[in-house]
Design an enzyme around this catalytic site. Structure first.
Site, short mmCIF file in Angstrom:
data_model
loop_
_atom_site.label_atom_id
_atom_site.label_comp_id
_atom_site.label_asym_id
_atom_site.label_seq_id
_atom_site.Cartn_x
_atom_site.Cartn_y
_atom_site.Cartn_z
N ASP A 1 23.85 35.17 84.24
CA ASP A 1 23.26 36.27 84.68
C ASP A 1 24.07 37.60 84.60
O ASP A 1 23.57 38.55 84.07
CB ASP A 1 22.70 36.30 86.02
CG ASP A 1 21.82 37.36 86.31
OD1 ASP A 1 20.66 37.33 85.80
OD2 ASP A 1 22.02 38.05 87.24
N HIS B 1 16.14 41.88 84.97
CA HIS B 1 16.92 42.00 86.19
C HIS B 1 15.84 42.52 87.26
O HIS B 1 14.78 43.33 86.86
CB HIS B 1 18.10 42.85 85.95
CG HIS B 1 19.28 42.34 85.22
ND1 HIS B 1 20.45 42.56 85.39
CD2 HIS B 1 19.18 41.18 84.51
CE1 HIS B 1 21.40 41.84 84.76
NE2 HIS B 1 20.43 40.88 84.03
N ASN C 1 14.74 39.46 90.16
CA ASN C 1 15.20 38.79 88.85
C ASN C 1 14.16 37.89 88.43
O ASN C 1 13.94 36.95 89.02
CB ASN C 1 16.48 38.49 89.48
CG ASN C 1 17.19 38.11 87.99
OD1 ASN C 1 16.89 37.02 87.34
ND2 ASN C 1 18.35 38.71 87.62
N CYS D 1 24.04 46.17 88.32
CA CYS D 1 25.18 46.07 87.23
C CYS D 1 24.90 47.39 86.25
O CYS D 1 24.10 48.07 86.39
CB CYS D 1 24.68 44.84 86.35
SG CYS D 1 23.13 44.80 85.46
N GLU E 1 16.10 45.16 89.30
CA GLU E 1 15.63 46.52 89.27
C GLU E 1 14.77 46.80 88.01
O GLU E 1 13.87 47.76 88.09
CB GLU E 1 17.10 47.21 89.02
CG GLU E 1 17.94 47.21 90.21
CD GLU E 1 18.87 46.02 90.01
OE1 GLU E 1 19.78 45.94 91.02
OE2 GLU E 1 18.73 45.08 89.45
N CYS F 1 21.37 47.93 84.88
CA CYS F 1 20.48 48.47 85.85
C CYS F 1 20.71 50.03 86.27
O CYS F 1 20.13 50.93 86.41
CB CYS F 1 20.19 47.66 87.03
SG CYS F 1 19.53 45.94 86.25
#
Length: 144
Positions: free
Chosen positions: A141, A51, A40, A78, A53, A81
Site C-alpha cells: 500500500d 486510497h 481504502n 500520502c 481520501e 492523496c
C-alpha cells in the site's frame, strides 16, 4: 471527546477492514455536512489508486469548489492523496494519526493547507494491529 466527523472516518476505516481491506477511512465536510465518505479499497477493487481520501473525493462527486471544506482521514495522507488536497485547494486536513505512517504533512503545509494531527490512539491502534497481521499488504500500500 473525539470530533464526530473523525468518528465517521473511523467507521469508514472499520468498513474497509471488514471487507478485507486496509483500515483507513476519510470524510469530506463543509458547513457541518458530510459531502462524501470513503475508505481504502485497493485490495477490494484491485486498484492501487483507491486510497481512502481518493475514494472519499470520488464519492463526493462534483462539489463545485472546495472552499470551506475539511478533509478528515484516519491516517496522515500520502503524497498521492496530499496531491489531491493541494490540487483541489482543500484548505484543512484533520488526521487521526501519523505515528504508523508519516505521510506528507510538510508538503501540504508548504502549499498553505492547515494540517491537524489529533494523534488518536484508536486510529494508531487499528493501524498497528493491521500492520502486525499483514505487513506485506501494508508495504504494498505504501509502495515499499
Amino acid at each position: 471527546m473525539t470530533d464526530p466527523f473523525m468518528l465517521d472516518a473511523i467507521a469508514e476505516a472499520r468498513v474497509g477492514l471488514s471487507e478485507g481491506g486496509i483500515p483507513i477511512g476519510s470524510v469530506l465536510v463543509r458547513d457541518g455536512v458530510i459531502l462524501g465518505r470513503g475508505h481504502n479499497r485497493r485490495v477490494q477493487e484491485g486498484n492501487p489508486m483507491k486510497h481512502a481520501e481518493i475514494d472519499c473525493l470520488i464519492n463526493a462527486g462534483r462539489v463545485g469548489n472546495y472552499r470551506g471544506t475539511v478533509l478528515y482521514s484516519t491516517l496522515m495522507p500520502c503524497y498521492l492523496c496530499a496531491g489531491a488536497v493541494v490540487q483541489f485547494r482543500i484548505p484543512k486536513v484533520i488526521v487521526g494519526e501519523a505515528r504508523t505512517f508519516p505521510g506528507a504533512p510538510a508538503f501540504m503545509r508548504g502549499q498553505g493547507v492547515e494540517v491537524i494531527d489529533l494523534n488518536l490512539d484508536a486510529c494508531a491502534g487499528m493501524m498497528e494491529e493491521f500492520i502486525g497481521k499483514y505487513p506485506a499488504l501494508w508495504n504494498e500500500d505504501i509502495g515499499t
